[in-house]
Design an enzyme around this catalytic site. Structure first.
Site, PDB file in Angstrom:
ATOM      1  N   GLU A  96      -1.152  10.201 -39.370  1.00  0.00           N
ATOM      2  CA  GLU A  96      -0.311   9.540 -40.379  1.00  0.00           C
ATOM      3  C   GLU A  96       1.166   9.614 -40.031  1.00  0.00           C
ATOM      4  OE1 GLU A  96      -2.638   9.499 -44.673  1.00  0.00           O
ATOM      5  OE2 GLU A  96      -0.911  10.800 -44.445  1.00  0.00           O
ATOM      6  N   HIS A 119     -21.700  18.508 -25.095  1.00  0.00           N
ATOM      7  CA  HIS A 119     -23.013  17.885 -24.908  1.00  0.00           C
ATOM      8  C   HIS A 119     -23.065  16.487 -25.519  1.00  0.00           C
ATOM      9  CE1 HIS A 119     -24.899  21.662 -23.441  1.00  0.00           C
ATOM     10  NE2 HIS A 119     -23.818  22.150 -24.052  1.00  0.00           N
ATOM     11  N   LYS A 131      -6.314  -0.399 -49.613  1.00  0.00           N
ATOM     12  CA  LYS A 131      -6.340  -0.219 -51.066  1.00  0.00           C
ATOM     13  C   LYS A 131      -6.200  -1.539 -51.797  1.00  0.00           C
ATOM     14  CE  LYS A 131      -4.379   4.433 -51.010  1.00  0.00           C
ATOM     15  NZ  LYS A 131      -3.190   5.226 -51.287  1.00  0.00           N
TER      16      LYS A 131
HETATM   17  O1  PA5 Z   1      -0.485  12.403 -46.635  1.00  0.00           O
HETATM   18  C1  PA5 Z   1      -0.545  11.642 -47.573  1.00  0.00           C
HETATM   19  O2  PA5 Z   1       0.452  11.294 -48.181  1.00  0.00           O
HETATM   20  C2  PA5 Z   1      -1.882  11.106 -48.061  1.00  0.00           C
HETATM   21  O3  PA5 Z   1      -2.928  11.481 -47.256  1.00  0.00           O
HETATM   22  C3  PA5 Z   1      -2.133  11.634 -49.445  1.00  0.00           C
HETATM   23  O4  PA5 Z   1      -2.097  13.036 -49.385  1.00  0.00           O
HETATM   24  C4  PA5 Z   1      -3.462  11.168 -49.982  1.00  0.00           C
HETATM   25  O5  PA5 Z   1      -3.535   9.773 -49.962  1.00  0.00           O
HETATM   26  C5  PA5 Z   1      -3.649  11.663 -51.407  1.00  0.00           C
HETATM   27  O6  PA5 Z   1      -2.637  11.194 -52.230  1.00  0.00           O
HETATM   28  P1  PA5 Z   1      -2.419  11.771 -53.684  1.00  0.00           P
HETATM   29  O7  PA5 Z   1      -2.107  13.213 -53.567  1.00  0.00           O
HETATM   30  O8  PA5 Z   1      -1.264  10.980 -54.241  1.00  0.00           O
HETATM   31  O9  PA5 Z   1      -3.684  11.534 -54.471  1.00  0.00           O
END
Ligand code: PA5
Length: 447
Positions: free
Chosen positions: A288, A309, A423
């Site tokens: 990310e 493996h 989303k």
């Molecule tokens: O790193 C990030 O920002 C995302 O992976 C969020 O942690 C994830 O989408 C969960 O979001 P939230 O805590 O708003 O539910």
């Protein structure tokens, strides 16, 4: 106290020399300064940088007290969250747990996870498992509106309230969310849940050392003070602008040098099955943070020797665009010696009397030599043992390196615009109010 060590000697060869890595020092220290002084893109998300040394004693005591109350009142606690709101806690708990803890009944509350998928069978089977058990919920969502945890929370909250009544339910639910905003904050206020805050300046994937990670870890029975102490040690070490004393700086520079030399994939390798979820946490952190603007090393992970493996063939012999970073744990918690067998039909008597870990270590060394010979540069992060202190160090080491590395790559390491893509399509397909135009467009496209 020892600190974890980074060894890059097996990442260097005629294509990537020590001089080439050293040449990146000015760029790396500039990136480090952006992280430490908040002068780069995304600088409103740098709250994690001094988090270990900044966490107040009051907050830590509150987390420990809340964990003790949940452990006392509940047989099982379900931590609900996804991405950064789940992976850190899952990684630390798995790394520290007895591998067969799920099958033991020693009275400690088990921490289970939900809201990290939309698997109908998963949720059905979880609720069936919770039937007749005293369970509690830690619901974690910074935004408070993420679909996966919201569905899981709706189901489990309804079950808890139906079975135990609203009063007991509101005592056994803890919400971790934004201080002021969002649906979860509003609900927690209305229902009187105990809450903890996720600071605005800490993104999800950097939040394991906030209540997001610390509360589930404490409920599972692990020492969060030591975890924070380990991270604080690494916080001090990684301010330094020299490769010899700052392993995060050296790791960030070496992986960028490898990337620029054509290595597009990094695999995080472990030789301890307890570190599987640490790999998952690391994948989110780097994926990310760096995968944007059509750039970035692709972060993958393997569990060895298991995956030798399966993925071993590709790594040894596939396209030469890969390098590996091995988390090498020096010592195990237990000792198991291989027995002698008179018949020796399996031919194993040559290792009789050796510990299983000696065999594992030779598998690791043999693999390293084979991979290096086969054109897979190897870095090693040497960890003395799997405990809270070293996990704290490891977490902060990778977080700091991630910030530095992202800036060296030329991206904003602290946003994640790409995660929104699926989303809006999902909402349109589910005909969410407000998505009418997109619903019509997507239905048209699918005709
Ligand atoms: O790193 C990030 O920002 C995302 O992976 C969020 O942690 C994830 O989408 C969960 O979001 P939230 O805590 O708003 O539910």
């Amino acid at each position: 106290m020892d600190v974890i060590k980074l060894d890059i000697s097996n990442a260097l060869d005629s294509k990537l020399t020590a001089d080439a890595v050293n040449a990146l020092l000015p760029e790396a220290t500039e990136a480090l300064s952006k992280v430490d002084n908040g002068t780069g893109a995304g600088n409103d998300f740098l709250g994690w940088v001094d988090l270990p040394s900044r966490l107040s004693d009051e907050l830590i005591a509150d987390i420990n007290a809340t964990a003790a109350r949940l452990r006392n009142e509940c047989e099982v606690v379900v931590a609900i969250g996804i991405g950064g709101s789940y992976l850190g806690a899952k990684a630390v708990i798995e790394a520290l747990s007895d591998s067969f803890a799920a099958y033991r009944t020693d009275g400690l509350p088990k921490v289970l996870f939900a809201g990290q998928n939309i698997g109908e069978d998963y949720l059905f089977e979880l609720m069936r498992y919770l039937d007749g058990k005293r369970f509690g919920i830690i619901v974690i969502s910074k935004s408070g509106t993420t679909t996966e945890p919201a569905i899981a929370f709706r189901l489990l909250k309804e079950k808890l309230e139906r079975e135990q009544g609203k009063e007991v339910a509101s005592r056994r639910i803890v919400a971790i969310t934004d201080e002021h905003r969002g649906a979860l904050r509003q609900l927690a206020t209305e229902e009187g849940y105990k809450t903890f805050v996720i600071d605005d300046n800490v993104g999800g994937r950097f939040s394991v050392l906030t209540p997001v990670g610390l509360l589930p870890i404490a409920v599972a029975g692990y020492d969060i003070n030591k975890l924070i102490e380990g991270a604080a040690q690494m916080e001090r070490v990684t301010c330094d602008g020299a490769f010899g004393s700052n392993p995060s700086l050296l790791y960030a520079a070496t992986r960028n040098a490898l990337y620029r030399s054509g290595k597009k994939i990094e695999i995080l390798v472990n030789y301890s099955p307890k570190l599987h979820y640490f790999g998952e946490w690391w994948k989110q952190l780097y994926g990310e943070s760096e995968g944007k603007d059509h750039k970035g090393i692709y972060p993958a992970a393997v569990d060895n020797t298991t995956d030798l493996h399966s993925m071993g063939q590709w790594i040894q012999d596939g396209e030469r665009i890969i390098f590996e970073t091995v988390i090498s744990v020096d010592t195990t918690e237990h000792e198991v010696v291989i027995p002698t067998d008179e018949a020796n039909l399996d031919g194993l008597n040559y290792i009789a009397g050796k510990r299983v870990d000696q065999v594992n270590k030779m598998a690791e060394l043999g693999t390293r030599i084979a991979h290096v010979d086969g054109g897979v540069p190897n870095m090693r992060v040497v960890v003395p043992a799997l405990n809270e202190t070293y996990l704290g160090q490891l977490i902060y080491f990778f977080e700091k390196a991630c910030g530095i590395s992202g800036y060296m790559l030329g991206v904003n390491p602290f946003n994640q615009p790409g995660v929104e893509g699926y989303k809006s399509n999902m909402f349109a397909l589910l005909e969410k109010p407000g998505y009418e135009e997109q619903t019509a467009a997507i239905k048209n496209r699918l005709k």
